[in-house]
Motif scaffolding. Sequence first.
Motif, PDB file in Angstrom:
ATOM      1  N   THR A 104       0.619  -1.234   0.192  1.00 43.69           N
ATOM      2  CA  THR A 104      -0.051   0.084  -0.092  1.00 43.69           C
ATOM      3  C   THR A 104       0.900   1.150  -0.069  1.00 43.69           C
ATOM      4  O   THR A 104       0.742   2.300  -0.961  1.00 43.69           O
ATOM      5  CB  THR A 104      -0.853  -0.097   1.111  1.00 43.69           C
ATOM      6  N   MET A 105       1.755   1.219   0.848  1.00 46.02           N
ATOM      7  CA  MET A 105       2.722   2.457   0.723  1.00 46.02           C
ATOM      8  C   MET A 105       3.486   2.631  -0.341  1.00 46.02           C
ATOM      9  O   MET A 105       3.833   3.810  -0.819  1.00 46.02           O
ATOM     10  CB  MET A 105       3.659   2.484   1.907  1.00 46.02           C
ATOM     11  N   LEU A 108       1.425   4.265  -2.856  1.00 42.89           N
ATOM     12  CA  LEU A 108       1.070   5.729  -2.536  1.00 42.89           C
ATOM     13  C   LEU A 108       2.345   6.678  -2.595  1.00 42.89           C
ATOM     14  O   LEU A 108       2.035   7.713  -2.535  1.00 42.89           O
ATOM     15  CB  LEU A 108       0.266   5.845  -1.159  1.00 42.89           C
ATOM     16  N   VAL A 115       1.727   8.913   3.954  1.00 43.22           N
ATOM     17  CA  VAL A 115       1.746   7.440   3.634  1.00 43.22           C
ATOM     18  C   VAL A 115       1.944   6.556   4.704  1.00 43.22           C
ATOM     19  O   VAL A 115       1.366   5.580   4.457  1.00 43.22           O
ATOM     20  CB  VAL A 115       2.777   7.417   2.448  1.00 43.22           C
ATOM     21  N   PRO A 173       8.943   3.458   4.009  1.00 41.98           N
ATOM     22  CA  PRO A 173       9.334   4.839   4.171  1.00 41.98           C
ATOM     23  C   PRO A 173      10.289   5.178   5.268  1.00 41.98           C
ATOM     24  O   PRO A 173      10.282   4.405   6.112  1.00 41.98           O
ATOM     25  CB  PRO A 173       7.835   5.650   4.860  1.00 41.98           C
TER      26      PRO A 173
END
Length: 360
Positions: A104-105, A108, A115, A173
Amino acid sequence: MIVKSPVTETVAIGTIDEPRTSFVGRVVRAQAFQIFLVLLVIVGIFSAIAPDTFAQWSNFRLIIQNASILGVLAVGMTYVIITAGIDLSVGSVLVFSGVVAAITMRALGGEGWGVATIGILVSIVSGLAWGVVNGVLIAKAKIPPLIVTLGSLGMALGLAQILTGGIDIREVPSVLTTSIGYGNVFGTIPTISVIALVVIVIGAIVLHFTRFGLYTLAVGSSEIATRRVGVKVDGQLIKIYALSGALAGLAGILSLSQFSTTAIAGQSQTNLNVIAAVVIGGTSLFGGVGTIVGTVVGLFIPAVLQNGFVITGVQPFWQQVAVGAVLITAVYVDQVRRSAAMRGNSQGLWRKFVSGGRRG
């Protein structure tokens, strides 16, 4: 002729006085306290052997950090085992939740707290979903917890491998790794350990000072009797397994933050390590007995052994032997205590539950 009415279960349970025991006496007899003494002895031995390496704050900090993720999982496992259940799926749910969050991150954009926040929520919700599925199958379909969670163990891990093609995702991230994975609070305390401590404290408060915790202990003591006094046992079980799943999801994002990868193949022993910690800490496999404090103490037994063996040059494989021996001993002690309690007709928890904490 006088006909005596039968004594009901509620009257019998609610009116029998329990022997008064001092606080110090209860603490000394508690399995968690005895395991804590064992932990102190282990720490003392390794500190004497390697004072310049083992007995240092930097090393203790490393031990605490390494045990933090297992601590989050162990809180949920404590609730599950108190109900006389088991959750073998936590390691696989951790991996699955981390994989879904990482995908998902990455989709995005992969950076920034916005995020990262979405990734955290996705991971927790993914774990929660698995927990609800486990709980419904156990509570409503009446499938044994061992079978349900063994099945979800394979399904969650298999889906994680399908989603990634068996290759770990390493795009995490940087805010997660720098702030949570390797971040510190007050300069030296790992952020990930602070998060684990918050979960542990909340878990302990809920278990010992709320109705939810009381119902959890009551279900483990006697599911049939708990139903008779109006507790919705099925709903309680679903909530407990949902809690275990949600905490596995939280552990998934913590693992992703700490290792900067999904580590699909790195959680094969996680569920067994968590179960061992909970049982060593005094939570009964037969249900109805357990504390979060005991679980934390049980968690540090294998963590300290592994660290100490590495520092002193002993093969780390001996850690598994030592933990296995402690685990068997802990279960044996629990069985002896249960036998003694049954001979003495001691049912303190259930009496307190039915009588609402009143005596007489």
